[in-house]
Design a protein around this motif. Structure first.
Motif, PDB file in Angstrom:
ATOM      1  N   MET A 154      13.809   5.226  -2.237  1.00 16.25           N
ATOM      2  CA  MET A 154      12.447   5.139  -2.773  1.00 16.25           C
ATOM      3  C   MET A 154      11.833   3.777  -2.488  1.00 16.25           C
ATOM      4  SD  MET A 154      11.203   7.894  -3.835  1.00 16.25           S
ATOM      5  CE  MET A 154       9.729   7.165  -4.536  1.00 16.25           C
ATOM      6  N   GLN A 155      12.636   2.717  -2.538  1.00 17.87           N
ATOM      7  CA  GLN A 155      12.122   1.386  -2.207  1.00 17.87           C
ATOM      8  C   GLN A 155      11.659   1.350  -0.750  1.00 17.87           C
ATOM      9  OE1 GLN A 155      11.428  -1.291  -4.064  1.00 17.87           O
ATOM     10  NE2 GLN A 155      11.996  -0.091  -5.850  1.00 17.87           N
ATOM     11  N   LYS A 156      12.460   1.917   0.146  1.00 17.02           N
ATOM     12  CA  LYS A 156      12.083   1.967   1.558  1.00 17.02           C
ATOM     13  C   LYS A 156      10.810   2.798   1.743  1.00 17.02           C
ATOM     14  CE  LYS A 156      16.880   2.111   2.918  1.00 17.02           C
ATOM     15  NZ  LYS A 156      17.902   2.999   3.504  1.00 17.02           N
ATOM     16  N   LEU A 157      10.759   3.935   1.073  1.00 17.01           N
ATOM     17  CA  LEU A 157       9.607   4.823   1.196  1.00 17.01           C
ATOM     18  C   LEU A 157       8.355   4.163   0.631  1.00 17.01           C
ATOM     19  CD1 LEU A 157       9.080   7.660   2.308  1.00 17.01           C
ATOM     20  CD2 LEU A 157       9.360   8.517  -0.009  1.00 17.01           C
ATOM     21  N   SER A 158       8.495   3.492  -0.500  1.00 14.00           N
ATOM     22  CA  SER A 158       7.368   2.810  -1.118  1.00 14.00           C
ATOM     23  C   SER A 158       6.825   1.717  -0.208  1.00 14.00           C
ATOM     24  CB  SER A 158       7.814   2.210  -2.460  1.00 14.00           C
ATOM     25  OG  SER A 158       6.774   1.450  -3.025  1.00 14.00           O
ATOM     26  N   SER A 159       7.699   0.968   0.407  1.00 13.96           N
ATOM     27  CA  SER A 159       7.276  -0.090   1.325  1.00 13.96           C
ATOM     28  C   SER A 159       6.535   0.498   2.529  1.00 13.96           C
ATOM     29  CB  SER A 159       8.499  -0.895   1.783  1.00 13.96           C
ATOM     30  OG  SER A 159       8.120  -1.868   2.711  1.00 13.96           O
ATOM     31  N   ALA A 160       7.095   1.555   3.102  1.00  9.11           N
ATOM     32  CA  ALA A 160       6.452   2.198   4.251  1.00  9.11           C
ATOM     33  C   ALA A 160       5.104   2.796   3.841  1.00  9.11           C
ATOM     34  CB  ALA A 160       7.361   3.271   4.844  1.00  9.11           C
ATOM     35  N   TRP A 161       5.036   3.362   2.631  1.00  3.40           N
ATOM     36  CA  TRP A 161       3.773   3.935   2.162  1.00  3.40           C
ATOM     37  C   TRP A 161       2.729   2.843   1.964  1.00  3.40           C
ATOM     38  CZ3 TRP A 161       0.776   7.782   2.334  1.00  3.40           C
ATOM     39  CH2 TRP A 161      -0.345   7.837   1.511  1.00  3.40           C
ATOM     40  N   SER A 162       3.131   1.697   1.471  1.00  4.21           N
ATOM     41  CA  SER A 162       2.183   0.589   1.288  1.00  4.21           C
ATOM     42  C   SER A 162       1.522   0.222   2.603  1.00  4.21           C
ATOM     43  CB  SER A 162       2.892  -0.638   0.700  1.00  4.21           C
ATOM     44  OG  SER A 162       3.270  -0.387  -0.628  1.00  4.21           O
ATOM     45  N   ASP A 163       2.291   0.240   3.685  1.00  2.36           N
ATOM     46  CA  ASP A 163       1.731  -0.054   5.008  1.00  2.36           C
ATOM     47  C   ASP A 163       0.714   1.007   5.418  1.00  2.36           C
ATOM     48  OD1 ASP A 163       3.342  -2.310   5.104  1.00  2.36           O
ATOM     49  OD2 ASP A 163       4.865  -1.359   6.382  1.00  2.36           O
ATOM     50  N   VAL A 164       1.025   2.272   5.146  1.00  3.68           N
ATOM     51  CA  VAL A 164       0.076   3.345   5.457  1.00  3.68           C
ATOM     52  C   VAL A 164      -1.176   3.182   4.601  1.00  3.68           C
ATOM     53  CG1 VAL A 164      -0.360   5.845   5.323  1.00  3.68           C
ATOM     54  CG2 VAL A 164       1.842   5.007   6.171  1.00  3.68           C
ATOM     55  N   TYR A 165      -0.976   3.008   3.316  1.00  2.00           N
ATOM     56  CA  TYR A 165      -2.098   2.925   2.380  1.00  2.00           C
ATOM     57  C   TYR A 165      -3.049   1.796   2.749  1.00  2.00           C
ATOM     58  CZ  TYR A 165      -4.555   3.328  -2.089  1.00  2.00           C
ATOM     59  OH  TYR A 165      -5.513   3.506  -3.061  1.00  2.00           O
ATOM     60  N   SER A 166      -2.501   0.659   3.161  1.00  2.00           N
ATOM     61  CA  SER A 166      -3.365  -0.473   3.524  1.00  2.00           C
ATOM     62  C   SER A 166      -4.187  -0.184   4.781  1.00  2.00           C
ATOM     63  CB  SER A 166      -2.535  -1.744   3.700  1.00  2.00           C
ATOM     64  OG  SER A 166      -1.699  -1.644   4.827  1.00  2.00           O
ATOM     65  N   ALA A 167      -3.730   0.738   5.611  1.00  2.00           N
ATOM     66  CA  ALA A 167      -4.458   1.097   6.833  1.00  2.00           C
ATOM     67  C   ALA A 167      -5.467   2.221   6.611  1.00  2.00           C
ATOM     68  CB  ALA A 167      -3.463   1.508   7.920  1.00  2.00           C
ATOM     69  N   LEU A 168      -5.467   2.838   5.448  1.00  2.00           N
ATOM     70  CA  LEU A 168      -6.369   3.958   5.180  1.00  2.00           C
ATOM     71  C   LEU A 168      -7.796   3.490   4.921  1.00  2.00           C
ATOM     72  CD1 LEU A 168      -4.187   6.147   2.756  1.00  2.00           C
ATOM     73  CD2 LEU A 168      -4.490   6.431   5.232  1.00  2.00           C
ATOM     74  N   PRO A 178     -11.460   3.874   2.900  1.00  2.00           N
ATOM     75  CA  PRO A 178     -11.721   4.136   1.475  1.00  2.00           C
ATOM     76  C   PRO A 178     -11.691   5.626   1.124  1.00  2.00           C
ATOM     77  CG  PRO A 178     -13.217   2.447   2.270  1.00  2.00           C
ATOM     78  CD  PRO A 178     -12.476   2.984   3.479  1.00  2.00           C
ATOM     79  N   GLU A 179     -12.201   6.478   2.014  1.00  2.00           N
ATOM     80  CA  GLU A 179     -12.187   7.920   1.755  1.00  2.00           C
ATOM     81  C   GLU A 179     -10.760   8.461   1.763  1.00  2.00           C
ATOM     82  OE1 GLU A 179     -14.072   6.506   4.262  1.00  2.00           O
ATOM     83  OE2 GLU A 179     -15.981   6.505   3.181  1.00  2.00           O
ATOM     84  N   GLN A 180      -9.978   8.015   2.716  1.00  2.00           N
ATOM     85  CA  GLN A 180      -8.580   8.445   2.779  1.00  2.00           C
ATOM     86  C   GLN A 180      -7.810   7.967   1.547  1.00  2.00           C
ATOM     87  OE1 GLN A 180      -8.007   6.605   6.654  1.00  2.00           O
ATOM     88  NE2 GLN A 180      -7.218   8.558   7.439  1.00  2.00           N
ATOM     89  N   LEU A 222      -4.863  13.707   4.814  1.00  2.00           N
ATOM     90  CA  LEU A 222      -5.314  12.319   4.897  1.00  2.00           C
ATOM     91  C   LEU A 222      -6.117  12.044   6.167  1.00  2.00           C
ATOM     92  CD1 LEU A 222      -2.174  10.447   3.548  1.00  2.00           C
ATOM     93  CD2 LEU A 222      -4.332  10.910   2.358  1.00  2.00           C
ATOM     94  N   GLN A 223      -6.091  12.994   7.094  1.00  2.00           N
ATOM     95  CA  GLN A 223      -6.790  12.840   8.362  1.00  2.00           C
ATOM     96  C   GLN A 223      -6.409  11.517   9.035  1.00  2.00           C
ATOM     97  OE1 GLN A 223     -10.932  13.447   7.352  1.00  2.00           O
ATOM     98  NE2 GLN A 223     -10.600  15.592   6.887  1.00  2.00           N
ATOM     99  N   ILE A 224      -5.107  11.371   9.250  1.00  2.00           N
ATOM    100  CA  ILE A 224      -4.569  10.159   9.872  1.00  2.00           C
ATOM    101  C   ILE A 224      -5.142  10.022  11.281  1.00  2.00           C
ATOM    102  CG2 ILE A 224      -2.455   9.017  10.682  1.00  2.00           C
ATOM    103  CD1 ILE A 224      -2.747   9.102   7.604  1.00  2.00           C
ATOM    104  N   THR A 225      -5.618   8.830  11.597  1.00  2.00           N
ATOM    105  CA  THR A 225      -6.224   8.562  12.898  1.00  2.00           C
ATOM    106  C   THR A 225      -5.200   7.965  13.861  1.00  2.00           C
ATOM    107  OG1 THR A 225      -6.864   6.301  12.343  1.00  2.00           O
ATOM    108  CG2 THR A 225      -8.429   8.067  11.754  1.00  2.00           C
ATOM    109  N   ASP A 270      -5.046   8.820  -3.489  1.00  2.00           N
ATOM    110  CA  ASP A 270      -4.982   8.558  -4.930  1.00  2.00           C
ATOM    111  C   ASP A 270      -4.977   9.860  -5.717  1.00  2.00           C
ATOM    112  OD1 ASP A 270      -5.024   5.849  -4.327  1.00  2.00           O
ATOM    113  OD2 ASP A 270      -7.135   5.575  -4.897  1.00  2.00           O
ATOM    114  N   ALA A 271      -5.834  10.778  -5.331  1.00  2.00           N
ATOM    115  CA  ALA A 271      -5.902  12.070  -6.028  1.00  2.00           C
ATOM    116  C   ALA A 271      -4.597  12.842  -5.856  1.00  2.00           C
ATOM    117  CB  ALA A 271      -7.079  12.896  -5.502  1.00  2.00           C
TER     118      ALA A 271
END
Length: 180
Positions: free
Chosen positions: A123-137, A139-141, A65-68, A146-147
């Motif tokens: 999974m609920q905790k993980l999903s919530s934490a992932w949503s925060d990551v995803y919103s910070a990504l 478009p390329e990330q 994901l090349q997290i910055t 998604d893939a």
């Protein structure tokens, strides 16, 4: 790209592996006093191997994901949830394994229901934490994420692959079998 996707952590696969790992954890000896960094791979407990896999999945996903630096706050929160979930699952499976020989069928079923409930909560905790990551990504990330998630969603249940990973194997075949 196909191998990179296989080597990337996907929280869904991780949590499925943790839940499916119950059968393997039940047959694993309790943790030894040997530290996980000093223990050879063949003598590591299931929990130590699982912790190593989680760390490898975190590393692989971070690279893919090349997290910055700007995304590190969300990423760090997400990876802490992954680690906490893995620890909780490992402890729960170990406790269940220690009691299994004295449990009757009703108790076994209830213990499995408790594991499933814990898995759902995690999974609920993980999903919530992932949503925060995803919103910070970027478009390329997001495209990469998604893939990765779509690829994993198309694979069959992870349990059968997890059992293969529990057998002694090379690091690359073990990682491929675990979906990482």
């Amino acid at each position: 790209m196909k191998n990179a996707i296989r080597k990337t952590a996907v929280p869904f696969a991780l949590s499925l592996a943790l839940l499916a790992g119950g059968a393997v954890a039940q047959s694993t000896a309790p943790a030894s006093s040997t530290s996980s960094s000093a223990a050879p791979s063949a003598t590591k407990t299931h929990a130590e191997k699982r912790a190593d896999m989680v760390e490898q999945q975190i590393t692989d996903m971070h690279e893919q994901l090349q997290i910055t630096d700007a995304q590190s706050k969300q990423w760090d929160a997400y990876t802490e949830v992954m680690r906490d979930n893995a620890r909780r699952a490992s402890e729960a499976f170990q406790q269940r394994a220690q009691k299994m020989s004295t449990m009757n069928a009703d108790e076994v079923m209830k213990s499995y229901a408790q594991l499933a409930q814990m898995h759902a909560e995690d999974m609920q905790k993980l999903s919530s934490a992932w949503s925060d990551v995803y919103s910070a990504l970027s478009p390329e990330q997001r495209q990469t994420a998604d893939a990765l998630f779509q690829h994993k969603a198309m694979k069959p249940h992870h349990g059968a692959q997890h059992k293969k990973a529990a057998k002694p194997a090379s690091a690359s075949s073990s990682a491929a079998a675990s979906g990482t």
